[in-house]
Design an enzyme around this catalytic site. Structure first.
Site, PDB file in Angstrom:
ATOM      1  N   SER A 331      -1.660   1.477  -0.130  1.00 11.90           N
ATOM      2  CA  SER A 331      -1.753   0.522   0.984  1.00 11.90           C
ATOM      3  C   SER A 331      -1.706  -0.923   0.518  1.00 11.90           C
ATOM      4  CB  SER A 331      -3.036   0.770   1.777  1.00 11.90           C
ATOM      5  OG  SER A 331      -3.027   2.053   2.334  1.00 11.90           O
ATOM      6  N   HIS A 382      -6.359  -4.088   1.410  1.00 10.57           N
ATOM      7  CA  HIS A 382      -5.238  -4.511   2.264  1.00 10.57           C
ATOM      8  C   HIS A 382      -5.015  -6.016   2.163  1.00 10.57           C
ATOM      9  CE1 HIS A 382      -5.606  -0.813   5.155  1.00 10.57           C
ATOM     10  NE2 HIS A 382      -5.316  -0.480   3.917  1.00 10.57           N
TER      11      HIS A 382
END
Length: 550
Positions: A331, A382
């Site tokens: 991610s 993230h």
């Protein structure tokens, strides 16, 4: 170190899948395939045909307007340039105007169409310059007809009439057109009109081709390589204990703060290719397929590798600095692809917002909101990956858009930012660590029989930090091995006070109490350990021995 001893929550990260969609394609909207044939409206002087297309050529070639729509008869053009506030959109009409009422109705219809365009562009306000090219003005029009703007919600239509011999003067008096000589030849032939029209279409085609080339710098290869690698690693995890098993994840390189503090910094890289569960793998694989191919096409293969890996590393670093949970996943690197697209938007804002910009920003915001509201999503990873993607893209830039000074500034800024984060992140003082990291590092020390090092880490936390039951238990274990039974006894009692169901603490305390002659109290704790965990033979044996001898 067993899976039961790990005691670390698994934090997964989830990226929302999306497909890059353009609000408009690269082609010219609404042009009939046969429209390039010679078409001349008979009731308008050829000189004004020429002026009409000369203005269009000026807007496309020199003002960088993009043709949105060209009518089949080639007597109406809509053009767009989102970077020019005073005339975001220009509409041009070639028509001999008869009556003022027709002009009023036309401007009202134009305002309706302009409002639709404003909404499709996602703009707060839209300024439309509505240009009429005519041989004569309407017979019944007053001077105010082409001076007062028409407003429709958030769209403003500003009319401009170019008619007869006054056309040139009108253009020269308009600040938007005053920088060009608009003098018309005394005689204009069909060939002259076709020539300027052809020049306009050629300039528009070149503009479209140039934009398309920004998205097609190369064919993706390493996107598929990274997808294959993470699929292979997933199957390896499943064959060696499961992708959701903490011990398996740690063994194969997941981000685990205690071991990274111990020097295993390669764990900044390996988590990029590991995934926790089939859903995590599926979502990240789909996101990588669409985002990765787009970024690799735009930046080229070598730049893509740099962006993807740097983003993944900065995502792992941010996760290490700001979260303690065991984590893995691509991610961070995928958010780095988002960051690279944002950097593309910095270089080419008009193209970015006309094509994918709104989608990209919406998906990023949605992911961040989900990260803050849904437990188990590693939002630090993230955000770290997103920032890393912007910085990495700024360092390598886009092909044919090299700016050495700016790239050096991005490189220097990246080094400074990482240095600041590292200096303010996890340091050498255990009291500044979160309790899970303290316990994890201590557990590693105990597993390696480094009793004194474990005590050195745990004692300051017990005295000045925020210990939990495990902290007290690990410290007592190290103290037992160092033959410091008195403090070990106190710390085991503290562990039980924190968690009365801690059967290992009850058992160890019973052993220490036996050694100090406190057998009745030892029986109480041996019984409690046995009641909490009847499957342990050692608990049962100690409990029965104490029962028989008291």
């Amino acid at each position: 170190m067993s899976g039961n001893d790990c005691r670390v929550g698994v934090k997964t990260s989830l990226t929302v899948f999306f497909v890059l969609q353009c609000k408009k394609g690269f082609g010219i909207v609404g042009i009939d395939k046969g429209s390039f044939k010679k078409k001349v409206v008979d009731d308008v002087d050829l000189r004004y045909h020429y002026l009409f297309w000369k203005i269009a050529h000026y807007l496309v070639e020199f003002k960088q307007y993009r043709i949105l729509n060209l009518s089949p008869n080639q007597d109406e053009i809509w053009l767009e340039n989102t970077g020019i506030k005073e005339a975001n959109v220009i509409r041009m009409v070639l028509k001999d105007l008869d009556w003022g009422n027709w002009v009023k109705r036309d401007m009202e219809l134009t305002s309706v169409n302009g409002e639709k365009i404003r909404k499709s562009l996602g703009k707060r306000q839209l300024q439309v310059k509505n240009i009429y090219v005519s041989t004569f003005p309407p017979v019944d029009s007053g001077p105010d007809l082409f001076q007062e703007p028409v407003n429709n919600q958030k769209t403003t239509i500003q009319p401009l009439l170019l008619h007869g011999d006054q056309s040139v003067d009108t253009l020269m008096n308009d600040p938007f057109f005053s920088e060009v000589d608009w003098d018309l030849p005394n005689e204009v032939l069909d060939a002259n009109v076709e020539w300027i029209k052809s020049m306009t279409m050629t300039a528009s085609s070149k503009q479209i081709q140039k934009e398309r080339q920004l998205f097609e710098k190369g064919k993706p290869f390493f996107t598929y390589f990274f997808i294959a690698l993470q699929l292979i690693m997933f199957f390896i995890l499943e064959l060696n204990g499961g992708s959701k098993d903490p011990q398996t994840l740690i063994e194969f390189g997941a981000k685990y703060n205690p071991l990274m503090i111990e020097g295993e910094w390669w764990r900044l890289v390996t988590p990029i290719f590991l995934h926790i569960g089939i859903l995590h793998l599926l979502m990240n694989t789909l996101a990588l397929f669409y985002l990765g191919t787009a970024v690799e096409k735009m930046f080229g293969r070598i730049r893509f590798i740099f962006i993807y890996m740097i983003s993944g590393i900065t995502g792992s670093l941010a996760s290490f600095l700001f979260t303690s949970n065991l984590s893995a996943g691509a991610s961070g690197a995928i958010f780095g692809c988002f960051g690279a697209l944002l950097y593309f938007g910095v270089l080419y804002p008009k193209i970015f917002f006309r094509t994918m910009g709104t989608n990209i920003i919406a998906v990023i915001l949605l992911n961040l909101v989900l990260g803050f509201t849904i437990p188990g999503i590693d939002n630090a990873g993230h955000i770290g990956g997103l920032i890393g993607g912007v910085l990495a893209a700024g360092i390598v830039s886009l092909p044919n858009a090299l700016r050495p000074l700016r790239q050096l500034l991005f490189l220097g800024g990246s080094i400074v930012l990482i240095g600041v984060l590292m200096s303010r992140g996890i340091g050498t003082d255990p009291t500044s660590w979160d309790v899970d990291t303290v316990n994890g590092v201590a557990q590693e020390k105990i597993s390696n029989q480094q009793w004194e090092e474990a005590e050195k880490i745990l004692l300051p936390v017990v005295e000045d930090g925020s210990p939990n039951a495990q902290t007290f238990f690990y410290l007592s274990y190290a103290e037992i091995k160092l033959n410091k039974l008195a403090p070990a006894k106190n710390h085991l009692k503290a562990a039980i006070d924190e968690n009365g169901q801690f059967h290992e603490a009850h058992y160890n305390l019973a052993l220490i109490l036996i050694d100090s002659g406190e057998r009745k109290e030892a029986l109480v704790h041996a019984k409690k350990a046995y009641e909490l965990n009847r499957q342990d033979d050692n608990y049962e044996k100690l409990y029965k021995e104490l029962q028989e001898n008291i």
